[in-house]
Design a protein around this motif. Structure first.
Motif, PDB file in Angstrom:
ATOM      1  N   UNK A  86      26.720  -9.021   4.607  1.00  0.00           N
ATOM      2  CA  UNK A  86      26.786  -9.977   5.711  1.00  0.00           C
ATOM      3  C   UNK A  86      25.491 -10.778   5.850  1.00  0.00           C
ATOM      4  N   UNK A  87      24.383 -10.156   5.460  1.00  0.00           N
ATOM      5  CA  UNK A  87      23.085 -10.836   5.535  1.00  0.00           C
ATOM      6  C   UNK A  87      22.840 -11.737   4.333  1.00  0.00           C
ATOM      7  N   UNK A  88      23.792 -11.754   3.379  1.00  0.00           N
ATOM      8  CA  UNK A  88      23.653 -12.610   2.208  1.00  0.00           C
ATOM      9  C   UNK A  88      22.594 -12.147   1.229  1.00  0.00           C
ATOM     10  N   UNK A  89      22.370 -10.831   1.148  1.00  0.00           N
ATOM     11  CA  UNK A  89      21.290 -10.296   0.328  1.00  0.00           C
ATOM     12  C   UNK A  89      21.760  -9.699  -0.998  1.00  0.00           C
ATOM     13  N   UNK A  90      23.063  -9.814  -1.290  1.00  0.00           N
ATOM     14  CA  UNK A  90      23.596  -9.229  -2.516  1.00  0.00           C
ATOM     15  C   UNK A  90      24.085 -10.297  -3.488  1.00  0.00           C
ATOM     16  N   UNK A  91      23.902 -10.033  -4.778  1.00  0.00           N
ATOM     17  CA  UNK A  91      24.434 -10.898  -5.829  1.00  0.00           C
ATOM     18  C   UNK A  91      25.783 -10.371  -6.281  1.00  0.00           C
ATOM     19  N   UNK A  92      26.703 -11.281  -6.562  1.00  0.00           N
ATOM     20  CA  UNK A  92      27.992 -10.831  -7.070  1.00  0.00           C
ATOM     21  C   UNK A  92      27.915 -10.593  -8.574  1.00  0.00           C
ATOM     22  N   UNK A  93      28.855  -9.814  -9.069  1.00  0.00           N
ATOM     23  CA  UNK A  93      28.961  -9.550 -10.507  1.00  0.00           C
ATOM     24  C   UNK A  93      30.381  -9.896 -10.958  1.00  0.00           C
ATOM     25  N   UNK A  94      30.880 -10.993 -10.433  1.00  0.00           N
ATOM     26  CA  UNK A  94      32.246 -11.440 -10.706  1.00  0.00           C
ATOM     27  C   UNK A  94      32.511 -11.605 -12.199  1.00  0.00           C
ATOM     28  N   UNK A  95      31.553 -12.201 -12.926  1.00  0.00           N
ATOM     29  CA  UNK A  95      31.786 -12.501 -14.334  1.00  0.00           C
ATOM     30  C   UNK A  95      32.058 -11.242 -15.143  1.00  0.00           C
ATOM     31  N   UNK A  96      31.309 -10.175 -14.855  1.00  0.00           N
ATOM     32  CA  UNK A  96      31.501  -8.907 -15.568  1.00  0.00           C
ATOM     33  C   UNK A  96      32.839  -8.277 -15.189  1.00  0.00           C
ATOM     34  N   UNK A  97      33.133  -8.271 -13.890  1.00  0.00           N
ATOM     35  CA  UNK A  97      34.370  -7.652 -13.417  1.00  0.00           C
ATOM     36  C   UNK A  97      35.598  -8.349 -13.999  1.00  0.00           C
ATOM     37  N   UNK A  98      35.521  -9.661 -14.128  1.00  0.00           N
ATOM     38  CA  UNK A  98      36.641 -10.411 -14.700  1.00  0.00           C
ATOM     39  C   UNK A  98      36.781 -10.128 -16.188  1.00  0.00           C
ATOM     40  N   UNK A  99      35.672 -10.192 -16.904  1.00  0.00           N
ATOM     41  CA  UNK A  99      35.699  -9.986 -18.351  1.00  0.00           C
ATOM     42  C   UNK A  99      36.199  -8.592 -18.718  1.00  0.00           C
ATOM     43  N   UNK A 139      27.700  -4.466 -16.834  1.00  0.00           N
ATOM     44  CA  UNK A 139      28.681  -4.367 -17.919  1.00  0.00           C
ATOM     45  C   UNK A 139      28.628  -3.005 -18.599  1.00  0.00           C
ATOM     46  N   UNK A 140      27.442  -2.416 -18.657  1.00  0.00           N
ATOM     47  CA  UNK A 140      27.275  -1.102 -19.285  1.00  0.00           C
ATOM     48  C   UNK A 140      27.873  -0.004 -18.414  1.00  0.00           C
ATOM     49  N   UNK A 141      27.769  -0.152 -17.104  1.00  0.00           N
ATOM     50  CA  UNK A 141      28.148   0.921 -16.186  1.00  0.00           C
ATOM     51  C   UNK A 141      29.630   1.261 -16.224  1.00  0.00           C
ATOM     52  N   UNK A 142      30.495   0.288 -16.509  1.00  0.00           N
ATOM     53  CA  UNK A 142      31.921   0.585 -16.575  1.00  0.00           C
ATOM     54  C   UNK A 142      32.442   0.668 -18.005  1.00  0.00           C
ATOM     55  N   UNK A 143      31.519   0.760 -18.954  1.00  0.00           N
ATOM     56  CA  UNK A 143      31.912   1.026 -20.333  1.00  0.00           C
ATOM     57  C   UNK A 143      32.484   2.444 -20.414  1.00  0.00           C
ATOM     58  N   UNK A 144      33.563   2.619 -21.169  1.00  0.00           N
ATOM     59  CA  UNK A 144      34.232   3.925 -21.222  1.00  0.00           C
ATOM     60  C   UNK A 144      33.295   5.041 -21.689  1.00  0.00           C
ATOM     61  N   UNK A 145      32.555   4.798 -22.756  1.00  0.00           N
ATOM     62  CA  UNK A 145      31.677   5.833 -23.305  1.00  0.00           C
ATOM     63  C   UNK A 145      30.574   6.195 -22.310  1.00  0.00           C
ATOM     64  N   UNK A 146      30.032   5.190 -21.632  1.00  0.00           N
ATOM     65  CA  UNK A 146      28.973   5.450 -20.658  1.00  0.00           C
ATOM     66  C   UNK A 146      29.502   6.276 -19.493  1.00  0.00           C
ATOM     67  N   UNK A 147      30.683   5.930 -19.007  1.00  0.00           N
ATOM     68  CA  UNK A 147      31.261   6.668 -17.883  1.00  0.00           C
ATOM     69  C   UNK A 147      31.507   8.132 -18.233  1.00  0.00           C
TER      70      UNK A 147
END
Length: 407
Positions: free
Chosen positions: A96-109, A315-323
């Protein structure tokens, strides 16, 4: 002459590539409160995967249960590149304070929406944008039991609460503590939620909606309150204030037959040299094998200098092997539904099989309810437990009151 021009051109290309690499700074300062030996090893699975892709992991681990130090830095204008939060409503104020960056591109890809449980996806999105990367899923409702005690008393895994009470009577008669209870408010809430999810999973879901009054007044909620109250007869005098790991070790040593805790209990069993399916058992029941899920995720505060690294890290965090690598050590489950868990422990495999059924995935209250409402729930559940003469109706009335007084 041509050779000289080609050499000069080659030198220019090399210079441009070097300059580009320098401009593309892939370093990220990562804040967590994971400082124990096992937690550090698990976190290293993510850090190693990130660095293998060219990232530079700057570790900022601070002990403690609170996210306050991270929030303070972000609000003060000195943000880290990534910070570990509980998946859910805890990121709301920063968003709400506008202090976060989105990661839309990774989530979509990487097709996160299709690969995550629906409520996890909802928990990391705000107004159509993605603001967190979930790294695990933790089931809060395991019943852990001593194989040796069950064998000694001659009982099998109870399929209903009637069978559970009958089994606990036999265990008590054999001179063993039937249920090791950590008498702290958050542990008692886990125990109550397990009972409610077992006898009335639809009521558990409904309590997280605007129709909470009907849920709390329902027969299912009253039944859960009754069963929860009966369980008071099967703990021991050392219960008040007991730490969760102490309760786990009571089961590991055979001092107690059973206890209820999240899947992080596996770490304590492992430390005691015990193996799942051999020395101890794990149940999602009795009554229902529905799974209440909580989890951890990383947010990405606005920090332009670390933006390229943030995108790579997400992008690394939701990689299958990493998880799989991370959660094998952490004792939790992958947050993604398409992870190959065939080499993970049997408890994780059991839970992941259940999660393939959307009807059996229940969101932890942290995904949906406000911090004030969750705190109110902890208080009334603990008060009900501590008053052995309290009737189920008193929990119904107190729960309804706390919901009406919070948002």
């Amino acid at each position: 002459m041509l050779h000289g021009k080609m050499a000069a051109l080659g030198g220019l290309v090399a210079l441009l590539l070097t300059t580009s690499a320098q401009a593309q700074d892939l370093s990220v300062e990562v804040y967590t409160n994971w400082v124990s030996g096992g937690e550090s090893v698990a976190l290293n699975a993510i850090a190693s995967a990130f660095e293998a892709k060219g990232g530079t992991w700057i570790d900022d681990a601070v002990p403690g249960d609170s996210i306050a130090p991270a929030v303070t830095r972000i609000v003060a204008g000195d943000p880290m590149g990534a910070a570990k939060f509980a998946t859910g409503s805890d990121l709301d104020e920063l968003y709400k304070a506008g202090l976060l960056s989105d990661i839309d591109s990774v989530a979509t890809e990487q097709k996160w929406k299709e690969r995550l449980p629906d409520f996890v996806w909802n928990a990391i999105t705000r107004d159509g944008h993605v603001y967190a990367a979930p790294v695990n899923a933790q089931s809060e409702v395991w019943l852990w039991y001593s194989k040796a005690v069950f064998k000694k008393v001659g009982i099998e895994e109870p399929k209903t609460y009637d069978e559970l009470f009958a089994a606990m009577d036999k265990i008590k008669a054999a001179g063993v503590i039937p249920l090791a209870v950590g008498g702290q408010d958050w542990q008692l809430a886990i125990l109550f939620n397990k009972v409610l999810a077992g006898v009335a999973p639809d009521v558990y879901r409904q309590i997280q909606t605007d129709d909470y009054e009907a849920a709390i007044k329902s027969d299912g909620f009253k039944k859960a309150a009754e069963i929860f109250g009966r369980l008071r007869n099967y703990d021991d005098e050392g219960s008040p204030g007991r730490q969760w790991n102490v309760a786990v070790n009571m089961v590991a040593t055979g001092q107690a037959a059973m206890m209820v805790m999240g899947d992080w209990a596996k770490g304590e069993f492992s430390a005691a040299g015990q193996k799942p399916g051999v020395d101890y058992g794990c149940m999602l029941g009795p009554q229902s094998d529905a799974v209440i899920l909580s989890g951890d995720a990383f947010i990405f505060p606005k920090k332009e200098s670390q933006r390229p690294g943030q995108i790579l890290l997400a992008s690394v965090m939701l990689d299958q092997a990493t998880q799989v690598a991370f959660n094998t050590v952490k004792g939790s489950m992958p947050s993604i539904l398409d992870a190959d868990v065939s080499h993970m422990d049997e408890c994780t495999q059991k839970a992941m099989a259940v999660l393939q059924d959307p009807a059996k995935r229940l969101p932890a209250h942290s995904y949906i309810l406000s911090a004030d409402r969750r705190k109110g729930m902890l208080n009334v559940i603990a008060q009900y437990w501590s008053d052995e003469g309290a009737a189920p109706k008193s929990l119904v009335d107190a729960m309804l009151k706390t919901f009406q007084s919070t948002n």
